[in-house]
Write a protein that holds these residues in place. Structure first.
Motif, mmCIF file in Angstrom:
data_model
loop_
_atom_site.group_PDB
_atom_site.id
_atom_site.type_symbol
_atom_site.label_atom_id
_atom_site.label_comp_id
_atom_site.label_asym_id
_atom_site.label_seq_id
_atom_site.Cartn_x
_atom_site.Cartn_y
_atom_site.Cartn_z
ATOM 1 N N TYR A 293 -7.928 -4.138 4.876
ATOM 2 C CA TYR A 293 -7.526 -4.364 3.564
ATOM 3 C C TYR A 293 -7.805 -5.788 3.168
ATOM 4 C CZ TYR A 293 -5.208 0.017 4.120
ATOM 5 O OH TYR A 293 -4.706 1.298 4.248
ATOM 6 N N THR B 161 -8.661 5.969 8.899
ATOM 7 C CA THR B 161 -10.044 6.070 8.228
ATOM 8 C C THR B 161 -10.117 4.839 7.622
ATOM 9 O OG1 THR B 161 -9.421 7.371 6.427
ATOM 10 C CG2 THR B 161 -10.355 8.470 8.128
ATOM 11 N N GLN B 162 -9.112 4.223 6.982
ATOM 12 C CA GLN B 162 -9.013 2.890 6.226
ATOM 13 C C GLN B 162 -8.426 1.806 7.273
ATOM 14 O OE1 GLN B 162 -7.851 2.864 2.200
ATOM 15 N NE2 GLN B 162 -8.177 0.725 2.330
ATOM 16 N N GLU C 14 0.790 -1.042 0.002
ATOM 17 C CA GLU C 14 -0.026 0.026 0.009
ATOM 18 C C GLU C 14 1.064 1.077 -0.042
ATOM 19 O OE1 GLU C 14 -3.242 0.462 -0.284
ATOM 20 O OE2 GLU C 14 -3.684 -1.710 -0.294
ATOM 21 N N GLY D 220 -6.545 6.088 3.197
ATOM 22 C CA GLY D 220 -7.164 6.041 1.628
ATOM 23 C C GLY D 220 -6.894 7.049 0.699
#
Length: 151
Positions: free
Chosen positions: A138, A134-135, A118, A125
């Motif tokens: 996965y 907030t993310q 990532e 995100g």
């Protein structure tokens, strides 16, 4: 015949961000934040400092896998070619996000093979100056040719 991958997740995330974060699922060694982990090996204790970063972009101050004594049984059973859901705890301090690598080890944490990256916006995100993640989940695809392992 479907090949089953039996992997112990000794450390699945190696982050280059300065985040303070811990995984909720799958279980990592000695985490106090996952209810589905196997029983700790005799003489071992929970890692209450598991949210501490392993280092900065300039230097790594801790090994990626701080604990080399595995659980007595595998913490997860996965199938090659399937997708693994990785979840992080909401008490993360993500410092605007960063890069992360999701990795597997077959030699009890001595070496790791990166299976997913990532870039830039891990835990956010997208562009962010926020300290709040907030993310926090996965979907990580496992390679179809992933060899079997015993932990």
């Amino acid at each position: 015949m479907q090949r089953i991958v039996r992997v112990f997740v000794s450390a699945l995330l190696a982050s280059t961000a300065l985040a303070h974060v811990s995984m909720k699922s799958p279980c990592v060694r000695y985490t106090p934040f996952c209810d589905s982990c196997p029983e700790l090996p005799p003489g071992q204790s929970l890692d209450n400092n598991i949210n501490a970063p392993i280092g900065t972009h300039e230097s790594v101050t801790q090994p990626l896998c701080k604990y080399t004594t595995p659980y007595a049984k595998a913490a997860a059973h996965w199938t090659a070619g399937s997708t693994v859901s990785v979840e992080f705890n909401p008490h993360a301090a993500v410092h605007g996000g960063g890069h992360a690598e999701f990795s597997l080890s077959y030699d009890m944490g001595k070496t790791f093979v990166v299976i997913h990256r990532e870039l830039r916006y891990c835990f956010t995100g997208g562009p962010s100056s926020s300290n709040t993640g907030t993310q926090l989940s996965y979907a990580i695809p496992l390679p179809a040719d992933l060899p079997s392992g015993d932990r």
